[in-house]
Design an enzyme around this catalytic site. Structure first.
Site, PDB file in Angstrom:
ATOM      1  CE  LYS A 142      -3.882  -2.470   2.010  1.00  0.00           C
ATOM      2  NZ  LYS A 142      -4.672  -2.885   3.176  1.00  0.00           N
ATOM      3  CD  GLN A 148      -3.747  -4.557   6.209  1.00  0.00           C
ATOM      4  OE1 GLN A 148      -3.803  -3.529   5.550  1.00  0.00           O
ATOM      5  NE2 GLN A 148      -4.163  -5.717   5.742  1.00  0.00           N
ATOM      6  CG  ASP A 154     -10.103  -0.371   4.570  1.00  0.00           C
ATOM      7  OD1 ASP A 154      -9.716  -0.870   3.497  1.00  0.00           O
ATOM      8  OD2 ASP A 154      -9.460  -0.440   5.636  1.00  0.00           O
TER       9      ASP A 154
HETATM   10  N1  GUN Z   1      -7.219  -7.024   5.803  1.00  0.00           N
HETATM   11  C1  GUN Z   1      -7.506  -7.787   4.733  1.00  0.00           C
HETATM   12  N2  GUN Z   1      -8.049  -7.033   3.758  1.00  0.00           N
HETATM   13  C2  GUN Z   1      -8.118  -5.778   4.229  1.00  0.00           C
HETATM   14  C3  GUN Z   1      -8.588  -4.549   3.687  1.00  0.00           C
HETATM   15  O1  GUN Z   1      -9.077  -4.451   2.548  1.00  0.00           O
HETATM   16  N3  GUN Z   1      -8.459  -3.461   4.493  1.00  0.00           N
HETATM   17  C4  GUN Z   1      -7.953  -3.543   5.741  1.00  0.00           C
HETATM   18  N4  GUN Z   1      -7.895  -2.429   6.459  1.00  0.00           N
HETATM   19  N5  GUN Z   1      -7.509  -4.658   6.279  1.00  0.00           N
HETATM   20  C5  GUN Z   1      -7.601  -5.767   5.516  1.00  0.00           C
END
Ligand code: GUN
Length: 282
Positions: A51, A95, A118
């Site tokens: 990211k 996350q 998200d």
């Molecule tokens: N963990 C697995 N997929 C995601 C996601 O799309 N966003 C976040 N914040 N955590 C995750």
């Protein structure tokens, strides 16, 4: 059968985001993303690194907050509050999964909905349901882009989503409905799962079991989207679909890796750009 190249589709989304970012920068606005990671989960560390790299590629400001696994709920809440008030930060992502003693719902509820890139906050989830939204959840939105990249028209097709998580399965079904598919959600308790799956023109699999979907669960000519990130019996990365078994039966299929994963990240970049525009009336 054709393989859907998630890296290529993702690169074109990022190129578009980068171009728009340059326009914003010309107006003195730099999109900013804060990524919070708590503890030392190795998969999460890889995702967070990817990211950050994508932010760099798109020309964004990004800041990583790597917190020790002993972090308290109060400390995490305080960080979210600080970021909500930080003008340089347009998007906040925590996350998941968090260490067990922390409550992900509490964190998500505290993220300002306008910075919730998200699209996990209940306000944003509700807005998606009624089709009046700022942000779409990254993985489902990326999957819609991947399906569209094949040229297959989603409208009127039978879509089956295997998996009902809040992050993928449930919003995926809603986005396919928005695209006028006839949608069925299947899961671990579904009776005759193989039969249900084999009725799909578009099959999205997000069940978290390595190589779960075999050729008897796939309709001839179906589009198959594999959201899985699993390990096979030899510890090798694989998806929820048994690619070798299924590939000759479907019209299009996403590989793992290189399918859905890269799209999740480019849609996050798109949401961060949208957040920056919204917060600056740009
Ligand atoms: N963990 C697995 N997929 C995601 C996601 O799309 N966003 C976040 N914040 N955590 C995750």
């Amino acid at each position: 059968m054709q393989i859907i190249d998630g890296k290529a589709v993702s690169a074109s989304v990022k190129a578009q985001v980068k171009a728009e970012c340059e326009e914003l920068k010309a107006k003195g606005i730099t999109p900013g993303l804060a990524v919070i990671i708590v503890g030392d989960d190795s998969a999460s560390q890889v995702y967070v690194r990817n990211k950050e790299r994508a932010c760099e590629e798109c020309g964004f400001y990004s800041k990583k907050y790597a917190l020790p696994k002993e972090t308290t709920q109060e400390e995490l809440n305080a960080l979210v509050e600080e970021l909500n008030n930080d003008k340089k930060i347009n998007g906040i992502l925590c996350q998941l999964p968090l260490p067990e003693h922390l409550d992900d719902k509490e964190v998500i509820n505290r993220i300002a909905p306008i910075k919730d890139v998200d699209a996990f906050h209940p306000e944003n989830v509700g807005r998606i349901m009624i089709g009046d939204y700022n942000f779409l959840p990254c993985t489902p939105a990326g999957i819609v882009e991947l399906i569209k990249s094949t040229g297959v028209d989603i409208s009127g097709k039978k879509a089956v989503v295997i998996g009902r998580s809040n992050i993928v399965g449930k919003p995926m079904a809603m986005l396919l409905l928005h695209e006028n598919a006839t949608v069925e959600i299947a899961h671990s308790r579904t009776a005759n799962l193989a039969e249900v799956a084999a009725s799909a023109d578009i099959l999205v699999v997000a069940i978290g079991k390595a190589k779960f979907v075999k050729s008897d669960m796939v309709k001839e000519g179906a589009v198959v989207i594999d959201v899985g990130m699993d390990r096979d019996e030899n510890g090798k990365l694989c998806g929820d679909v048994d690619f070798e078994d299924v590939k000759d039966k479907c019209s299009f299929i996403t590989p793992v890796p290189g399918g859905v994963g890269p799209m999740t990240i480019s849609m996050l970049m798109k949401n961060t750009l949208t957040a920056a525009k919204l917060q600056n009336n740009a």
